[in-house]
Structures are given as C-alpha cells and as structure tokens.
Motif scaffolding. Structure first.
Motif, PDB file in Angstrom:
ATOM      1  N   ALA A 223       0.405  -1.593  -0.184  1.00 31.77           N
ATOM      2  CA  ALA A 223      -0.334   0.130   0.214  1.00 31.77           C
ATOM      3  C   ALA A 223       0.243   1.205   0.368  1.00 31.77           C
ATOM      4  O   ALA A 223       1.877   0.950   0.752  1.00 31.77           O
ATOM      5  N   ASN A 224       0.625   2.301  -1.138  1.00 30.29           N
ATOM      6  CA  ASN A 224       1.928   2.973  -1.173  1.00 30.29           C
ATOM      7  C   ASN A 224       0.701   4.817  -0.426  1.00 30.29           C
ATOM      8  O   ASN A 224       0.858   5.843  -0.915  1.00 30.29           O
ATOM      9  N   SER A 225      -0.900   4.661  -0.027  1.00 28.57           N
ATOM     10  CA  SER A 225      -1.275   5.899   0.506  1.00 28.57           C
ATOM     11  C   SER A 225      -1.612   5.104   1.960  1.00 28.57           C
ATOM     12  O   SER A 225      -2.134   4.361   2.499  1.00 28.57           O
ATOM     13  N   ALA A 226      -1.626   5.988   2.962  1.00 28.25           N
ATOM     14  CA  ALA A 226      -1.197   5.853   4.577  1.00 28.25           C
ATOM     15  C   ALA A 226      -3.093   5.577   5.224  1.00 28.25           C
ATOM     16  O   ALA A 226      -4.095   5.192   5.641  1.00 28.25           O
ATOM     17  N   LEU A 227      -3.505   6.956   3.843  1.00 26.77           N
ATOM     18  CA  LEU A 227      -5.191   6.445   4.303  1.00 26.77           C
ATOM     19  C   LEU A 227      -6.020   5.061   3.707  1.00 26.77           C
ATOM     20  O   LEU A 227      -7.126   4.940   4.242  1.00 26.77           O
TER      21      LEU A 227
END
Length: 323
Positions: A223-227
């Motif tokens: 995953a390259n998105s924290a949200l």
C-alpha cells in the motif's frame, strides 16, 4: 546553453507543444522554435521528436531536460532566498511529507508557519519519500520529511534525523487475534505493508525474519497510501507495521490498537531529506522549526506521545539518518 533555451525546453516538455510553451512563457511561437533549434545545434544532438500530435523527447533530450529543470529550480530558489534576506517574506516552499506526519502534526505546523511567513506559497505532497524523491532530485521539491529509502545516496542527498518514533504491529479493535502475544501467531493473516522498491527485503528482515518468522509473500498487500492502509486495516482482519503514534492519534484512537507482542521492533528516524550542496532556505528552516515545536508540544501534552516520539535536541551531523 542559455537560460531562455532551457526555459523553452522545460516549458515545451511540461505543456506538450511549442504553441502552449510560447503561451506559458509569454513569447512568440517562432521564438520558442528558434530557441529549441539553437539548443539542438549547439549540442549537436537530436533532442526533440516533432509530430502532428505534439513533442516528445529523445534519450538525449530527456537527459538534458533533467538538468534544465534542476537549473531553473535552483535559480528560482536563489532568487527567493535573496528576497527573503532582503526582508521580502515571499516565495515558494514545496515539501513532501510522510503520511503519518501529515495526519498528526501538520495542522499545528501550518498554523505556526503561517504566523511567521504568511506570504510564502506552500505546496505540500502527502507522499512517502521514495515516491517524492524524483521531484527532489529535479529541484521541483525543496525538501522531504520522511524515512529515506535504502537507495538514497549520501553523495546526492543530505539526510538529517529530526525525531525518532517507535513502531509496532497494528490491527483493528476487536481483531480475532487481539490477544496474540507473538508475531508467530499472525503469520496466517494478510499483511498491508509499504516499502521502497529497494526496501522490501530490509522490511521483511526487520519485521519477520530476525524474529524467526517466515511470512508467505502472497500474504502481503503493498500500500502506497496511508489513508488506504488505515481504512483497510480498520475494516478487515489485515495486520500492518506502523509508527505507534498512529494508534493514539485523535482521529484513529479507539478504532485501532498496537498489539502487545513480545517481539520488539526498530525505532525509526524521521528525517529531513534535501539535495546536498543546496543551501536550506529560511522558509524551509522555519518549517522544520515549526515541525519540531509541534512534536515537542504534543509530547508535553500526552504521556503516551512522549514515549513514542523523541525529538532531536540539537542539529545532527550530515548523513547520520537511518533508513
């Protein structure tokens, strides 16, 4: 090479045509065409490929374009720094910020920064360091606040730790393995992880291998998105390795927990990453000052935070950052 030639090259690349480049630069289309042809003649190399659909670049052109962007951005930064030194608190500051800092510390940082430098134009990227690195390399970004990837060269980048944070394994509240006391009891779960292309093996070593655990690679979702990661962890049985501060932040508190495992995971350095041999602007220095002040203030307000964040008390030596 002349400045107007480099400006024509970059504008043509960013707009896709000579006509649009001329409009951006406020000059005539023949002037842009002439500048590009002069540049190709001087370099004795084909730089552009012209077609009815627009412009594209040869390998020679791409190589020169990277240098041209850096030169123009450094000139802009030099002009802004001189303006700041003359008392003109204007200009532009572009910062890439790792997601957990954006979610937790950034609101306070922005309020404080605006009080000191209200005229500076801010451009912020919520991005992991490995994604923002190309923008920093070309000079489009002034600095990155995050964890450097293993492949970041100290010859190219200055890496300075500004605070250290604790890490752990996070799951949603009421996860079926809430009572688990070892990472070995989580190996049959799916894992949400983020890592640089050159950092996967190091992360697997730190989180699993050194504790004698072996995770099936098919269990890993990158995953390259924290949200995105936070949302998936909250709404599934996935596990993730994160800064512990995420679980006690007001927006997440009560929805996720850090498991009390017997294994200990490394503390990571949040680093200031900038181009080596490029002086830090007064605006960037102020931004970092506000960031450190915000971290200290949060640690004073909460005993839980003080155990998870350790702010540097003095400027570290260059190149001392940990990945």
């Amino acid at each position: 090479m002349k400045l107007h030639q480099l400006e024509a090259l970059v504008a043509s690349a960013e707009t896709g045509s000579v006509r649009s480049a001329a409009r951006r630069l406020g000059i005539s289309q023949p002037a842009v065409t002439r500048a590009l042809r002069e540049l190709e003649t001087e370099q004795q190399l084909p730089l552009l490929v012209r077609s009815p659909t627009g412009l594209s670049f040869t390998d020679h052109g791409q190589a020169l374009l990277a240098h041209a962007r850096l030169i123009l951005n450094q000139m802009r930064q030099a002009e802004e720094q001189m303006g700041l030194r003359r008392g003109r608190l204007e200009g532009r500051l572009c910062v890439g910020i790792t997601p957990w800092v954006s979610l937790i510390l950034l609101p306070d940082v922005l309020r404080a920064f605006r009080q000191h430098m209200p005229e500076v134009q801010l451009e912020l990227f919520d991005s992991f360091a490995m994604i923002a690195q190309p923008l920093l390399r070309t000079g489009s970004m002034d600095l990155i606040i995050g964890q450097p990837s293993p492949g970041m060269s100290p010859q190219e980048f200055r890496i300075e730790p500004i605070l250290r944070y604790e890490t752990g394994i996070m799951v949603r509240r009421d996860h079926p393995r809430m009572g688990c006391d070892s990472i070995h009891g989580l190996l049959d779960q799916d894992w949400l992880l983020n890592f640089a292309p050159d950092g996967r093996e190091r992360l697997i070593e730190e989180v699993f291998t050194r504790h004698g655990a072996q995770l099936d690679p098919r269990r890993i979702v990158q995953a390259n998105s924290a949200l995105l990661a936070q949302s998936l962890v909250e709404q599934s049985d996935m596990c993730t390795w994160v800064p512990k501060i995420m679980a006690v932040a007001p927006m997440f508190e009560g929805r996720t927990v850090i498991l009390a495992l017997r294994e200990r995971f490394m503390a990571c350095d949040l680093c200031l990453i900038s181009r080596r041999h490029t002086p830090m602007s007064p605006a960037a220095e102020m931004f970092i000052h506000c960031l450190k002040s915000s971290a200290r203030a949060h640690a004073r307000k909460s005993g839980a935070w003080s155990k998870l964040l350790h702010v540097a008390t003095q400027a570290p030596s260059e190149g001392s950052g940990r990945g």
